[in-house]
Design a protein around this motif. Structure first.
Motif, PDB file in Angstrom:
ATOM      1  N   GLY A  77      13.714  12.538  -4.533  1.00  0.00           N
ATOM      2  CA  GLY A  77      14.476  13.503  -5.334  1.00  0.00           C
ATOM      3  C   GLY A  77      13.611  14.201  -6.352  1.00  0.00           C
ATOM      4  O   GLY A  77      13.937  15.290  -6.826  1.00  0.00           O
ATOM      5  N   TYR A  78      12.439  13.577  -6.667  1.00  0.00           N
ATOM      6  CA  TYR A  78      11.542  14.127  -7.682  1.00  0.00           C
ATOM      7  C   TYR A  78      10.076  14.088  -7.258  1.00  0.00           C
ATOM      8  O   TYR A  78       9.286  14.930  -7.666  1.00  0.00           O
ATOM      9  N   ARG A  79       9.694  13.096  -6.451  1.00  0.00           N
ATOM     10  CA  ARG A  79       8.280  12.936  -6.104  1.00  0.00           C
ATOM     11  C   ARG A  79       8.144  12.573  -4.628  1.00  0.00           C
ATOM     12  O   ARG A  79       9.082  12.057  -4.001  1.00  0.00           O
ATOM     13  N   ARG A  80       6.954  12.826  -4.116  1.00  0.00           N
ATOM     14  CA  ARG A  80       6.657  12.557  -2.717  1.00  0.00           C
ATOM     15  C   ARG A  80       6.738  11.052  -2.430  1.00  0.00           C
ATOM     16  O   ARG A  80       6.111  10.249  -3.118  1.00  0.00           O
ATOM     17  N   ILE A  81       7.498  10.697  -1.404  1.00  0.00           N
ATOM     18  CA  ILE A  81       7.671   9.287  -1.039  1.00  0.00           C
ATOM     19  C   ILE A  81       6.327   8.619  -0.773  1.00  0.00           C
ATOM     20  O   ILE A  81       6.066   7.487  -1.228  1.00  0.00           O
ATOM     21  N   GLN A 130       0.834  -1.194   0.000  1.00  0.00           N
ATOM     22  CA  GLN A 130       0.000   0.000   0.000  1.00  0.00           C
ATOM     23  C   GLN A 130       0.874   1.251   0.000  1.00  0.00           C
ATOM     24  O   GLN A 130       1.981   1.250   0.553  1.00  0.00           O
ATOM     25  N   LYS A 131       0.363   2.298  -0.630  1.00  0.00           N
ATOM     26  CA  LYS A 131       1.081   3.576  -0.606  1.00  0.00           C
ATOM     27  C   LYS A 131       1.266   4.056   0.835  1.00  0.00           C
ATOM     28  O   LYS A 131       0.434   3.786   1.706  1.00  0.00           O
ATOM     29  N   GLY A 132       2.320   4.830   1.040  1.00  0.00           N
ATOM     30  CA  GLY A 132       2.611   5.354   2.370  1.00  0.00           C
ATOM     31  C   GLY A 132       1.518   6.236   2.941  1.00  0.00           C
ATOM     32  O   GLY A 132       1.358   6.326   4.169  1.00  0.00           O
ATOM     33  N   VAL A 133       0.744   6.875   2.079  1.00  0.00           N
ATOM     34  CA  VAL A 133      -0.340   7.735   2.562  1.00  0.00           C
ATOM     35  C   VAL A 133      -1.413   6.936   3.287  1.00  0.00           C
ATOM     36  O   VAL A 133      -2.224   7.496   4.024  1.00  0.00           O
ATOM     37  N   LYS A 134      -1.419   5.622   3.080  1.00  0.00           N
ATOM     38  CA  LYS A 134      -2.427   4.764   3.711  1.00  0.00           C
ATOM     39  C   LYS A 134      -2.027   4.316   5.124  1.00  0.00           C
ATOM     40  O   LYS A 134      -2.814   3.642   5.799  1.00  0.00           O
ATOM     41  N   GLN A 135      -0.832   4.662   5.566  1.00  0.00           N
ATOM     42  CA  GLN A 135      -0.406   4.272   6.904  1.00  0.00           C
ATOM     43  C   GLN A 135      -1.329   4.880   7.958  1.00  0.00           C
ATOM     44  O   GLN A 135      -1.704   6.046   7.863  1.00  0.00           O
ATOM     45  N   VAL A 136      -1.669   4.085   8.957  1.00  0.00           N
ATOM     46  CA  VAL A 136      -2.478   4.618  10.055  1.00  0.00           C
ATOM     47  C   VAL A 136      -1.606   4.994  11.238  1.00  0.00           C
ATOM     48  O   VAL A 136      -2.034   5.750  12.126  1.00  0.00           O
ATOM     49  N   ALA A 137      -0.387   4.502  11.275  1.00  0.00           N
ATOM     50  CA  ALA A 137       0.565   4.881  12.313  1.00  0.00           C
ATOM     51  C   ALA A 137       1.963   4.463  11.865  1.00  0.00           C
ATOM     52  O   ALA A 137       2.116   3.552  11.051  1.00  0.00           O
TER      53      ALA A 137
END
Length: 338
Positions: free
Chosen positions: A299-303, A156-163
């Motif tokens: 270096g170019y895009r949001r992790i 899953q993308k990092g934005v989906k982390q709940v903690a």
């Protein structure tokens, strides 16, 4: 340290439980497992030199890196602690080839969370008594509870982390974590084995004077990174910056969050995809950085927006004070122009 003056980690979790989007007591149990395992790992780290647990374990992990004895010990401790809490259905570890389906209880397949963990970041530093850490990342599974955990639950993308968070085993031992409502740090009082809130609402300074990179690899770096390093070293304005590199991501990140700075582990001619793992290292640290007002990028895009395709995927990593990361990105973009 007085118990009347400082709030314990357990008290803080209970007080802030409503801040957690899926608050049903599960986060408390998860963090309690991490807290317990971290205390045991801390004890082992502190006595490593006299307990015959320093040095190589004699195996390599899936990345082909030599495992330290403490890598194996920490990995087993965290998996054991997390497996016993009725909240996790699967665990993925940097030290394991594949994810682990939890079967500790008959209802484990009903659990809603997966944990990805780097049990002992910077473990090669143990032999020389330098700070090391643990990094963890928590997601809600995407497959239906009641079915076996699957690979896509972890990819899953990092934005989906709940903690997400880390433990740093240094001159003092700390747990630093976020549930998407800021970053807070807790210091262990070893005399009674309790973590106390010592660093509330941690924030990256907007800019700083520290750059952290292994300059021994300079000749192998992309041109944009070379140009940024020259910029950091130039005597102009508030520069030159100071070079500080411990070689343990947790320790370098922790220092830079407190003092202001940038951590860079770029791609190299030998490792064109970078060295750090997206799921075990970069995503959790990126979430912490953003929650603390910092920035994280390849270096170019949001992790946090990178779509993972494999468990042990590697990416370049630029992380720290927002203005410094933005400036590094400018040099990376400029180097691409003809």
């Amino acid at each position: 340290m007085s118990e009347q003056t400082f709030q314990t980690l357990g008290e803080f979790i209970i007080d802030k439980q409503d801040d957690f989007k899926y608050s049903t007591g599960e986060l408390s149990r998860l963090l309690s497992a991490i807290r317990l395992a971290s205390k045991v790992v801390n004890r082992e780290v502190n006595k490593a030199g006299i307990a015959e647990i320093i040095g190589h374990a004699g195996n390599q992990n899936v990345q082909g890196e030599d495992q330290q004895k403490l890598d194996v010990l920490a990995n087993n401790l965290f998996i054991e602690a997390l497996s016993q809490r009725e909240v996790v259905c699967g665990i993925a570890s940097e030290e394991s080839d594949d994810f682990i389906e939890i079967k500790a209880t008959s209802n484990a397949h009903l659990n809603k969370y997966v944990v990805l963990i780097d049990p002992l970041d910077g473990s090669s530093n143990i032999d020389v008594n330098v700070s090391v850490g643990t990094i963890f990342s928590i997601y809600r599974r995407v497959t239906e509870p009641g079915t076996p955990v699957q690979l896509k639950d972890f990819l899953q993308k990092g934005v989906k982390q709940v903690a997400a968070g880390y433990v740093v085993y240094g001159s003092s031992t700390m747990i630093v974590y976020t549930t998407g409502n800021g970053v807070n740090g807790f210091t262990l009082d070893p005399s009674i084995g309790t973590y106390y809130l010592s660093h509330p609402n941690m924030k990256f300074p907007t800019t700083g004077k520290i750059y952290s990179i292994n300059e021994g690899n300079y000749i192998k770096f992309p041109q944009g990174v070379k140009d940024y390093i020259k910029y950091c070293q130039l005597e102009e304005g508030d520069r030159p910056y100071t070079s500080r590199y411990i070689g343990s991501l947790v320790s370098d990140f922790h220092r830079n969050m407190i003092k202001g700075g940038i951590y860079i582990y770029p791609s190299t001619s030998q490792s064109p995809k970078g060295k750090l793992r997206l799921l075990y290292e970069c995503n959790p640290m990126a979430l912490l950085a953003e929650q603390a007002g910092g920035k994280a990028s390849d270096g170019y895009r949001r992790i946090l927006e990178i779509e993972p395709t494999e468990l042990h995927q590697r990416v370049p990593f630029f992380c720290g004070s927002a203005a410094m990361v933005t400036k590094a990105e400018e040099f990376m973009a400029k180097a691409l122009k003809p």
